[in-house]
Every structure is written in C-alpha cells, then in structure tokens.
Design a protein around this motif. Structure first.
Motif, short mmCIF file in Angstrom:
data_model
loop_
_atom_site.label_atom_id
_atom_site.label_comp_id
_atom_site.label_asym_id
_atom_site.label_seq_id
_atom_site.Cartn_x
_atom_site.Cartn_y
_atom_site.Cartn_z
N ALA A 60 0.87 -1.18 0.00
CA ALA A 60 0.00 0.00 0.00
C ALA A 60 0.90 1.23 0.00
CB ALA A 60 -0.91 0.00 1.23
N THR A 61 0.71 2.10 -0.98
CA THR A 61 1.59 3.27 -1.10
C THR A 61 0.84 4.59 -1.15
OG1 THR A 61 1.66 3.05 -3.50
CG2 THR A 61 3.42 2.00 -2.27
N ALA A 62 -0.48 4.58 -1.06
CA ALA A 62 -1.25 5.82 -1.12
C ALA A 62 -2.54 5.64 -0.34
CB ALA A 62 -1.56 6.16 -2.58
N SER A 76 0.82 -0.59 -4.96
CA SER A 76 1.72 -0.51 -6.11
C SER A 76 2.02 -1.86 -6.73
CB SER A 76 3.03 0.20 -5.73
OG SER A 76 3.71 -0.52 -4.75
N ASP A 77 1.87 -2.96 -6.00
CA ASP A 77 2.11 -4.28 -6.61
C ASP A 77 1.05 -4.64 -7.64
OD1 ASP A 77 4.44 -4.75 -5.27
OD2 ASP A 77 3.62 -6.23 -3.88
N SER A 78 -0.19 -4.22 -7.37
CA SER A 78 -1.31 -4.60 -8.23
C SER A 78 -1.81 -3.46 -9.11
CB SER A 78 -2.47 -5.09 -7.36
OG SER A 78 -2.89 -4.04 -6.49
N ASN A 79 -1.30 -2.24 -8.87
CA ASN A 79 -1.84 -1.05 -9.55
C ASN A 79 -3.34 -0.94 -9.35
OD1 ASN A 79 0.55 0.04 -10.47
ND2 ASN A 79 0.49 -1.09 -12.38
N GLU A 80 -3.77 -1.36 -8.19
CA GLU A 80 -5.20 -1.35 -7.86
C GLU A 80 -5.46 -0.30 -6.79
OE1 GLU A 80 -8.61 -4.52 -6.39
OE2 GLU A 80 -6.51 -5.01 -6.09
N ILE A 81 -6.57 0.41 -6.94
CA ILE A 81 -7.04 1.34 -5.92
C ILE A 81 -8.34 0.76 -5.40
CG2 ILE A 81 -7.78 3.69 -5.43
CD1 ILE A 81 -6.09 4.58 -7.87
#
Length: 173
Positions: A60-62, A76-81
C-alpha cells in the motif's frame, strides 16, 4: 508556522489519510493495507486497534479519504485502488492506476487525482475508464494533498520544497 507534537508512534511504515470532519488520522500499514485510527482531537491521541482488510493489499503506497468518507487505498504491486468500508474493513475495487509511490488526493471539484513515481506524472483517475494524464511531476513524488483553494500540492523525496499544481497544468514551488 505550525508546531508538531508526537502523539503516538508505530513500529512499521504507514501511509496516512486525514478526515477533517472527524479529526481522525487513518494509519494504513504499508505491507497489508490494514489500518488503525488516531483521534487527533484527544489529548493523548487515542489509537485504535488495527482493522485488517478482508482482502489484503500488498505494498500500500497511497491513502486518502473521499467525499463519501470512505478510505481509498492504492497498492503498487497490483496497480489497484480500493475503497474500504471503515467499520468492517471490507474492500471493493475503486479503480486501476499506476500507484507507484506518490499519493492520491480528492481535489479540483471532487475528482480523484493521482501523483505517481511511475513515469513521474499527475493523472485524473477515472474508475472504469482510461485515466487522463494531466502533467509531469517529480519522479520522486511522495505525497499529494488538496489545498483549501482546491489546488493540489505535492512533496518529493529529497526536497524541502512543496510544489503546487495549477489549474492550467503547471507546477510551481
């Protein structure tokens, strides 16, 4: 000039999201997306127990709170929000975007903005559609927030300056 006071500390990396209405700071664990709250209105900064996500989010980066008072977390690993129910920790897909470093903010008329290290750009996140590239930002961006006048401000690793994103797509220091 503000004065910062240490309320609490945790022994793991977190990303933060603040709910101004509730005066609650959400501390999102970087390794899983699990979160806990810090009541910044309490004299000693009351810290809650951790709430795990029903589906963990690695790296989790954001994190940010949206206008519906939901916790929005980017991995960031999954580019999922994802969107997180603050009571149960149940999460649901929100959007797909390159969440590498950087941050998410809800600014400029309630839209979802993302500043990402991947390619060093600021984009408008459009759930279910193609995200819209708006402008370049530093490839070392670390944070993004909405200012009271609805402009966006971001920070970058290794810099003591804050950058303001203007409505016409320019960045000023």
């Amino acid at each position: 000039i503000g004065i910062m006071t240490l309320l609490k500390s945790v022994d793991y990396p977190v990303h933060i999201a603040y709910s101004k209405d509730e005066e609650i700071l959400y501390l999102v664990r970087a390794s899983s997306g699990a979160y806990r709250t810090l009541d910044v209105s309490a004299i000693d900064g009351a810290l809650s127990d951790e709430i795990a996500l029903d589906t963990p989010l690695t790296r989790a980066t954001a994190a940010a709170i949206n206008s519906d008072n939901k916790l929005i977390v980017g991995g960031s690993d999954s580019n999922e929000i994802i969107s997180v129910d603050l009571t149960t920790g149940t999460n649901a897909p929100f959007a797909t975007a390159p969440v590498e470093g950087g941050d998410i903010a809800f600014g400029m008329n309630g839209r979802t903005d993302l500043a990402t290290r991947e390619g060093g750009y600021h984009c408008l996140v459009v759930p279910g559609l193609t995200n819209v590239l708006i402008e370049e930002v530093s490839s070392t961006v670390t944070g993004l927030t909405k200012m009271p006048d609805d402009r966006l401000m971001y920070s970058s690793q290794g810099s003591s300056l804050l950058n303001i994103l203007t409505a016409n797509g320019e960045s000023t220091e």
